[in-house]
Motif scaffolding. Structure first.
Motif, PDB file in Angstrom:
ATOM      1  N   UNK A 150       1.051  -1.207  -0.037  1.00 15.79           N
ATOM      2  CA  UNK A 150       0.018  -0.085   0.014  1.00 15.79           C
ATOM      3  C   UNK A 150       0.965   1.169  -0.032  1.00 15.79           C
ATOM      4  N   UNK A 173       3.786   1.584  -0.957  1.00 16.29           N
ATOM      5  CA  UNK A 173       4.532   1.886  -2.498  1.00 16.29           C
ATOM      6  C   UNK A 173       3.510   2.567  -3.533  1.00 16.29           C
ATOM      7  N   UNK A 174       2.309   2.029  -3.226  1.00 18.03           N
ATOM      8  CA  UNK A 174       1.223   2.290  -4.118  1.00 18.03           C
ATOM      9  C   UNK A 174       0.865   3.651  -3.963  1.00 18.03           C
ATOM     10  N   UNK A 175       0.986   4.248  -2.648  1.00 17.19           N
ATOM     11  CA  UNK A 175       0.471   5.579  -2.255  1.00 17.19           C
ATOM     12  C   UNK A 175       1.695   6.495  -2.779  1.00 17.19           C
TER      13      UNK A 175
END
Lengths: 95, 490
Positions: free
Chosen positions: B359, B361-363
């Motif tokens: 999450x 890394x995604x944000x």
């Protein structure tokens, strides 16, 4: 988050996933993201970000020579140590 | 009362009077550990031999006139503090055999004071969780009811103190990880102001929200522990300069005229009725002691959970990148190249750690950064400003520590969002960096402890401790024993 998106993020983060995680994570993470999107409703137009809650004045320490960790101790936890170096698999291919 | 059930300050008096030795106290602690640890599972590593050597040294220090209240006191330390020569796992398989070459600053300070390190306590892997169920090694059970979780992530530290397996413990708190398990196990827990205690040598989870603090049997003990570990440290760039006050001297019991804020947003939906009743009861008691309780509003509190999880995940994804199998820890065998070595090595992380890394890394990815991460940092500012406004009127703010008492195993692990809700009242103090204390404020029908949270202005631990101490002295809670006590005593 789709499985495809998940797998792409996992490669970026260098995290291997099990089959079970590939099955459960997309749904779970989508739920969490849906909850997080409630932030969209907050007006932050004129708001500055807070990176650290309590601001400290930065400081520079004196550049003094001090004893450091002995090499043997620094290497003691290494999973693969050769001749005073950490060894890793080959990074550059031979010509 | 047995030596292993006493507070630090009770033991201090006995040690000073020469009525007991540190060695005898430690014997009582290990007798208890031998009796109940099989059921409680608080410790990942016990330091029996080293601890008795330290106790002997402490007795020598006391004989030579050492006055530190921690000298000779057996203390448990969460297994994400580096301890020289003692393995430090963070409850992760990645660090199964990791032996730090140095002590964390807080551990070094305890040792300098003559404290005795009993062992390293269980936690959710890297501190990521609210029940200690995310430990990759073992389950820790709540001493009050072995079918329930001790809370987390400092669940081992809380259980050890509650069960009489240590006099006090060190924990870490990123979103409630000291206070929530302390509340679940019926003890006191303090998350100090961000920067007051050096984080040097503690394995970072989310470094803008990680805090170190004491977990103790009463508020005076929390003050004594804080005194020993607080103060500026050049090795931690976020460490605060400034004098450390005398915390024990602040425990005057006089809270006349103090204004106590009760935020309506933290007394609403999802709050168990027995917990609510206990907190209102505590508010009434504070009023009877001369404080003025006022309903206040923290308008952005409802966004704290979402804000918290974005920032925590982002910071975790960055901090946990260091666990790559190169310089220490586990490395997956037979990788053909370095990138696949990283990927295979990190496949050994637990599910919660992976979810948060993914999450985060995604944000932080281009295209998401502003929508998620920057947005959360801005809402963090608003949450912090809510507190600043409230503290213009109030000296302290009280709330429940947790929405419910301790829950059963497996109850919340299936859906991460439900589990995250158990940090709903605690995580705001991490976002704002303010001090927050939990003290026991009653028991529910099932006999499980309930915690009262007291939050204060930055660096005003004195008032927080004073209110907590005054409450504790006048609440007249019956001293009940956890279930494990009953079993071993009869």
């Amino acid at each position: 988050m789709t499985l495809q998106e998940l797998e792409a993020v996992a490669v970026t983060a260098r995290v291997g996933l099990t089959e079970e995680e590939k099955e459960t994570f997309p749904e779970q993470i989508s739920q969490i993201i849906a909850h997080i999107r409630t932030l969209d409703g907050v007006d932050t137009h004129d708001t500055a970000p807070t990176f650290y809650p309590i601001k400290q004045a930065g400081f520079l320490r004196e550049d003094e020579v001090e004893p450091s960790l002995p090499k043997e101790q620094a290497l003691a936890n290494g999973p693969d140590v050769v001749d005073g170096y950490f060894r890793v698999p080959r990074i550059i291919e031979e010509e | 009362m047995q030596l292993n059930e006493m507070t630090i300050h009770q033991l201090r008096e006995l040690l000073r009077a020469g009525e007991v030795s540190s060695w005898e106290i430690l014997e009582a602690v290990f007798a208890k550990i031998d009796a109940v640890e099989g059921e409680v599972g608080a410790y990942l590593t016990l330091c029996r031999d080293e601890a008795f050597a330290q106790a002997q040294r402490a007795d020598e220090m006391l004989a030579a006139g050492e006055t530190s209240p921690l000298c000779g006191i057996p203390i448990a330390v969460k297994d994400n503090f580096s301890t020289a020569g003692v393995r430090t796992t963070c409850a992760s398989r990645l660090l199964e055999n990791y032996i730090p070459p140095f002590d964390a600053a807080a551990v070094a300070k305890l040792k300098k004071n003559g404290a005795v390190l009993v062992g390293k306590t269980n936690l959710d892997e890297f501190g990521l969780g609210s029940s200690t169920e995310n430990s990759q090694y073992q389950c820790t059970r709540n001493p009050w009811d072995l079918s329930r979780v001790p809370g987390g992530s400092s669940g081992g530290s809380a259980a050890a103190v509650a069960a009489g397996e240590a006099a006090a413990a060190l924990g870490t708190d990123t979103g409630g990880s000291i206070r929530q398990p302390a509340a679940f196990c019926g003890i006191v827990g303090l998350k100090p102001t961000y920067g007051l205690v050096s984080r040097y040598g503690v394995v970072a989870a989310a470094d803008s929200m990680d805090h170190i603090g004491p977990m103790t049997r009463d508020v005076r003990d929390a003050a004594l522990m804080l005194q020993a570990i607080a103060g500026w440290d050049p090795k931690d760039p976020t460490s605060a300069r400034g004098d450390v006050p005398d915390y024990e001297a602040s425990l005057t019991e006089n809270i006349k005229g103090l204004v106590v804020g009760l935020p309506r947003e933290l007394m609403g939906n999802g709050l168990d009725s027995e917990v609510k009743e206990a907190v209102f009861g505590a508010a009434n008691l504070l009023e009877s002691l001369g404080a003025r309780v006022e309903e206040i509003s923290l308008p952005h509190a409802e966004y704290a959970m979402a804000t918290f999880y974005v920032i925590v995940s982002a910071e975790i994804s960055s901090n946990l990148a260091r666990f790559d199998g190169v310089r220490y820890g586990y490395r997956a065998a037979e990788a053909e190249d370095t990138v696949s070595m990283f990927i295979k090595t990190r496949e050994a992380l637990g599910q919660e750690a992976k979810r948060r890394i993914l999450m985060g890394t995604y944000f932080l990815q281009a295209g998401n950064y502003e929508t998620y991460y920057l947005k959360a940092l801005k809402v963090r500012t608003l949450i912090k400003e809510d507190f600043e406004k409230a503290f213009q009127r109030c000296n302290v703010i009280i709330s429940p520590t947790t929405p419910t008492a301790a829950f059963a195993f497996g109850h919340k692990t299936r859906t991460p969002v439900t589990m995250y809700q158990s940090d709903i009242y605690t995580c705001t103090a991490n976002l704002a960096g303010i001090p927050a204390l939990t003290v026991p404020c009653g028991y529910n029908q099932a006999g499980l402890p309930i915690g009262l949270q007291i939050m204060g202005k930055p660096f005003d631990e004195e008032t927080v401790l004073r209110v907590g101490h005054a409450y504790e002295q006048h609440a007249g809670l019956p001293r009940r024993q956890p279930q494990t006590e009953v079993k071993t005593n009869g």
